[in-house]
Write an enzyme that holds these catalytic residues in place. Sequence first.
Site, short mmCIF file in Angstrom:
data_model
loop_
_atom_site.label_atom_id
_atom_site.label_comp_id
_atom_site.label_asym_id
_atom_site.label_seq_id
_atom_site.Cartn_x
_atom_site.Cartn_y
_atom_site.Cartn_z
CB CYS A 19 -0.94 -0.01 1.20
SG CYS A 19 -2.25 -1.26 1.06
CE LYS A 22 -4.26 2.41 -0.46
NZ LYS A 22 -5.21 2.72 0.63
N GLY A 49 -14.16 9.38 0.98
CA GLY A 49 -13.12 8.40 0.70
C GLY A 49 -13.20 7.19 1.61
#
Length: 330
Positions: A19, A22, A49
């Site tokens: 991650c 991102k 979000g």
Amino acid sequence: MNRLARAARLTQYAHGGGCACKIPPGELEGVVAGLTGGGDALVIGGEDGDDAAVLRIAGGRAVVSTADFFTPVVDDAYDWGRIAAANALSDVYAVGGEPLMALNLLGWPRDALPAELAREVLRGGRDVADLAGCPIAGGHSIDDPEPKYGLAVTGVADPDRLLRLDAGRPGVPLSLSKPLGLGVLNARHKATGEVFAEAVETMTALNAAAGAAALERGAVCATDVSGFGLLGHLYKLARASGVTAIVDAAAVPYLEGARAAVRDGFVPGGTRRNLAWVSPHTEFRRIAEEERLLLADAQTSGGLLVAGEIPGAPVIGELAPLGRRHLVVR
């Protein structure tokens, strides 16, 4: 680790990892502004979000939908598949849902890595999905210069018992179900090849129990901690809820070796971008740079951050009425 995994260090085929790869949160928010949302039936999935989208359907139920994929975070293909699957499933648990079915999302450099390794990745994803009681029904693959893997997951939820970003209220404690430090340990692994078994175990663990416990305890607000770090995801929660989130730095749990990784310079670029993004919205009270980086560390398949107390998860702070900033770290 099998023979194929030893022969090919998967993390060397990607510019980022997990991650931490991102798109930076501030940049991403600008790109998607005004492009999300829907009608009244879309109860979660607008401008805040959220971790997953939730759509109310007939019969007093709701459909949960999410997708998550990333480049290799570890060199072992089977472990990477397990981690990616657990991470994708976490988005369903983070909104109070249960996964029903998933589809594989695979990008693979056919000319650089053997198909047998891709099979190991898929096997890892299948095994974790099986633990979640979530069958994988095919999916989609492309020939890609960088290996990528994840899942698109469909789940179900009770629309009247959800965990939302915008439901935080002052006076509620904050609990964290997994320790931090995954980003910096993964960065060290990518650079040196050193394997951190505790980090792998943490990343492959499902957040199913934490999500169920949150609902059983009456929680209505939660998120999972992934690429934007604890502070990034907590900022989004506090902003959506119109509160200030207070973090007691001494109460936050870390994986063994995380502090040493920061001191030795193994800090992902995503972690530094996270800290830069939240710093204008955060009051740091005598918190050293090392601690700030760990609190903003880009996690892969991290834990649930719950507004409320759940068994086995340390309380790391509380929500308070909105002050000068959305975050306070003391």
